[in-house]
Structures are given as structure tokens and as C-alpha cells.
Design an enzyme around this catalytic site. Sequence first.
Site, PDB file in Angstrom:
ATOM      1  N   ASP A   1       0.953  -1.318   0.079  1.00  0.00           N
ATOM      2  CA  ASP A   1       0.123   0.106   0.108  1.00  0.00           C
ATOM      3  C   ASP A   1       0.901   1.308   0.036  1.00  0.00           C
ATOM      4  O   ASP A   1       2.018   1.036   0.206  1.00  0.00           O
ATOM      5  CB  ASP A   1      -0.897   0.092   1.287  1.00  0.00           C
ATOM      6  CG  ASP A   1      -1.662   1.021   1.491  1.00  0.00           C
ATOM      7  OD1 ASP A   1      -2.313   1.463   0.506  1.00  0.00           O
ATOM      8  OD2 ASP A   1      -1.937   1.821   2.185  1.00  0.00           O
ATOM      9  N   SER A   2       0.256   2.547  -0.130  1.00  0.00           N
ATOM     10  CA  SER A   2       1.131   3.701   0.052  1.00  0.00           C
ATOM     11  C   SER A   2       1.539   4.135   1.263  1.00  0.00           C
ATOM     12  O   SER A   2       2.404   4.904   1.384  1.00  0.00           O
ATOM     13  CB  SER A   2       0.179   4.714  -0.669  1.00  0.00           C
ATOM     14  OG  SER A   2      -0.840   4.876   0.382  1.00  0.00           O
TER      15      SER A   2
ATOM     16  N   CYS B   1      -4.614  -1.811  -1.394  1.00  0.00           N
ATOM     17  CA  CYS B   1      -4.812  -0.426  -1.730  1.00  0.00           C
ATOM     18  C   CYS B   1      -5.800  -0.434  -2.925  1.00  0.00           C
ATOM     19  O   CYS B   1      -5.737  -1.132  -3.992  1.00  0.00           O
ATOM     20  CB  CYS B   1      -3.457   0.014  -2.237  1.00  0.00           C
ATOM     21  SG  CYS B   1      -3.641   1.784  -2.836  1.00  0.00           S
TER      22      CYS B   1
ATOM     23  N   GLU C   1      -2.458   9.016   8.515  1.00  0.00           N
ATOM     24  CA  GLU C   1      -0.942   9.010   8.662  1.00  0.00           C
ATOM     25  C   GLU C   1      -0.443   9.769   9.485  1.00  0.00           C
ATOM     26  O   GLU C   1       0.422   9.607  10.307  1.00  0.00           O
ATOM     27  CB  GLU C   1      -0.495   9.420   7.136  1.00  0.00           C
ATOM     28  CG  GLU C   1      -0.790   8.181   6.121  1.00  0.00           C
ATOM     29  CD  GLU C   1       0.137   6.948   6.168  1.00  0.00           C
ATOM     30  OE1 GLU C   1       1.189   6.916   6.564  1.00  0.00           O
ATOM     31  OE2 GLU C   1      -0.356   5.830   5.693  1.00  0.00           O
TER      32      GLU C   1
ATOM     33  N   CYS D   1     -11.134   2.652   0.879  1.00  0.00           N
ATOM     34  CA  CYS D   1      -9.503   2.937   1.002  1.00  0.00           C
ATOM     35  C   CYS D   1      -9.064   2.245   2.247  1.00  0.00           C
ATOM     36  O   CYS D   1      -9.785   2.279   3.288  1.00  0.00           O
ATOM     37  CB  CYS D   1      -9.286   4.562   1.195  1.00  0.00           C
ATOM     38  SG  CYS D   1      -7.833   5.075   1.546  1.00  0.00           S
TER      39      CYS D   1
ATOM     40  N   HIS E   1      -7.160   2.728   4.355  1.00  0.00           N
ATOM     41  CA  HIS E   1      -6.695   3.693   5.464  1.00  0.00           C
ATOM     42  C   HIS E   1      -7.972   3.859   6.272  1.00  0.00           C
ATOM     43  O   HIS E   1      -7.872   4.060   7.485  1.00  0.00           O
ATOM     44  CB  HIS E   1      -6.332   5.037   5.015  1.00  0.00           C
ATOM     45  CG  HIS E   1      -4.749   4.924   4.609  1.00  0.00           C
ATOM     46  ND1 HIS E   1      -4.305   4.557   3.626  1.00  0.00           N
ATOM     47  CD2 HIS E   1      -3.869   5.569   5.359  1.00  0.00           C
ATOM     48  CE1 HIS E   1      -3.071   4.689   3.452  1.00  0.00           C
ATOM     49  NE2 HIS E   1      -2.446   5.416   4.554  1.00  0.00           N
TER      50      HIS E   1
HETATM   51  N1  DGL Z   1      -4.756   3.001   1.064  1.00  0.00           N
HETATM   52  C1  DGL Z   1      -4.944   3.299  -0.217  1.00  0.00           C
HETATM   53  C2  DGL Z   1      -6.120   3.240  -0.890  1.00  0.00           C
HETATM   54  O1  DGL Z   1      -6.793   2.051  -0.407  1.00  0.00           O
HETATM   55  C3  DGL Z   1      -4.269   4.718  -0.659  1.00  0.00           C
HETATM   56  C4  DGL Z   1      -4.437   6.080  -0.165  1.00  0.00           C
HETATM   57  C5  DGL Z   1      -3.424   6.919  -0.572  1.00  0.00           C
HETATM   58  O2  DGL Z   1      -2.070   6.890  -0.818  1.00  0.00           O
HETATM   59  O3  DGL Z   1      -4.199   8.060  -1.199  1.00  0.00           O
HETATM   60  O4  DGL Z   1      -6.548   3.770  -1.676  1.00  0.00           O
END
Ligand code: DGL
Length: 283
Positions: free
Chosen positions: A12-13, A75, A152, A183, A185
Site C-alpha cells: 500500500d502507499s 490499496c 497517517e 480505501c 486507510h
Molecule cells: N490506502 C490506499 C487506498 O486504499 C491509498 C491511500 C492514498 O495513498 O491516497 O486507496
Amino acid sequence: MPNALAPIGVFDSGVGGLSVLRALARVLPYDDLLYVGDTARIPYGSKPLAMVRAFADEIAAYLLARGVKALVVACNTASAAALPALADRLGVPVWGVVEPGVAAALAATRGGTVGVLGTLGTIGANAYQAPLERAGVAVWARACPLFVPIVEEGVSDGEIAALVAHHYLRDRPKDVDTVILGCTHYPALIHTLRAAFGPDVVLVDSAETTAAVVARGLAAVGLAAPPRTRSVSHLVTGDLATYRHTATALGWLEGDVTPLALSELGASAGVVPSANLAAEAVR
Ligand code: DGL
């Protein structure tokens, strides 16, 4: 032929994919897990999809060079940008998070109106809206770009998160009965989102459904690891202390954390046949 003892690659990012890693760790207790958190290039969600696809290709090639037996794109943005084209080229099983989330939402909705929260990239690509609408449900979608930096930054539970949630959600249709956290996150914001939506709306966290799909898929091709002590490793392209701090605050850190230079990531290019980006439609 992939080997059952090899690790599963996950990326993931940032810390968001740890919601998926944690679910995988639970359902696959003997599998080694190798997680790439690409925090040097976060956010993916507000970058062009072609750029995110290039990041996904690079990380997949790196993980393949490290000998992973399977890849989980933890992600949504990268899943929307790179799948299924990446899976077709990789030579090991690949799973994303979008399809399991769609299936879970379709199973959960009572009235047939589903909400989707995601990054600009995921919502802009219609990654969830298209399959949900094909299945006959009404969809309300909202891009929430401020959510990722809030997570984050480690302030998922406070006043800032509640204000931002109100900003994004205040005009939602009243008949939305199921909401996909599109997402990885966003499960970190679960208390904030639960308070915003109230107790009657089903919040779909695709981490659990994705992990179940991966566990079934590995077992089906004979790639589940046999009983043993496993290892979990995190490779992080950005600041290690911030990553450790946020992941620990979320309760999502298991295993060791080591740095990964972007130059090292790029060095594996060529392990995977490159995509013809010009010819591929953005999915
Ligand atoms: N967690 C990621 C997602 O599911 C990416 C979040 C990001 O880097 O903008 O889209």
C-alpha cells in the site's frame, strides 16, 4: 512454480494496507508476510492513475524478485489503477481489495442503496460504482482526500477527523444503508465513521473479506503454508519513525520494520513484462 513456503507480498502507499495485513495474519497464521509501505510517495489517491499503475508495477516486480508466492494489492487506488492487467502479467496469484468489497456490500445492503468512500483516484476511476451499478444497486460515491493524511498523522479519532467526516458526509442521501470503506486507510477511522453514520448503516471493511478470499485462493492452489513459526516484515520507503509511530498507535504493527530505497525498488524493473500503457485503458 511458486513455493508454499515463500512469503505473500502485500503493499500500500502507507499504513492503510496494514488493515489488510492484520486480517491476513489472522486467517493465514503460518504464512510469512512481506509488506511494502510506500510512504515516500503517499498519497496515491490524488496522483494520476497511470502514475499509480507504474508504482504498482514497480513494487510488484520488486516483491516478485524477493520470491513472493502471491501478491495482495492492499490499496484500493492501486487496485483500481493496476488490476487486472498486473495480475495477467505476474505469474503468481494476485488479489486486490475492490472485488471483495463489492461482494460484501451486495450481501449487506437491505434497501439497495450503497455508499462508497474512497480516494480521488478510486472514485474517479468508478472502480466500485461500475460493478455495483451493474449488479442493480443505486450508488452514492464520495472522494475523501483529507482522510488519508489524517490517518497517517495518527489523529483518526479526534475532533479534526469528526469535522472532516461531517464535511464529506453531510449531504449523503438518507437511504444509504451500506457504506464501503473504499480505501484501506479508512478502517482506522471506524469510530469517527460509525459516529457519523449512526448504528444502522453497515460499514464494509474489505480487509476481512479480502483476507478470506486470499486464504481460500491459496488453499485452492496448494500454496497455503504448513504449520510453523512465521515472520512479518515491513519495508518502508519513507520515514521509519513516523511509520512505526502511526502503525503502533493504530495497534497494527507486528514484525520488523526496515528501510527500502526507491532506487532499490526501481532496480527490479524487467522482472515483470512491462505493460503497454498507451494501449491499456485506465480501469
Ligand atoms: N490506502 C490506499 C487506498 O486504499 C491509498 C491511500 C492514498 O495513498 O491516497 O486507496
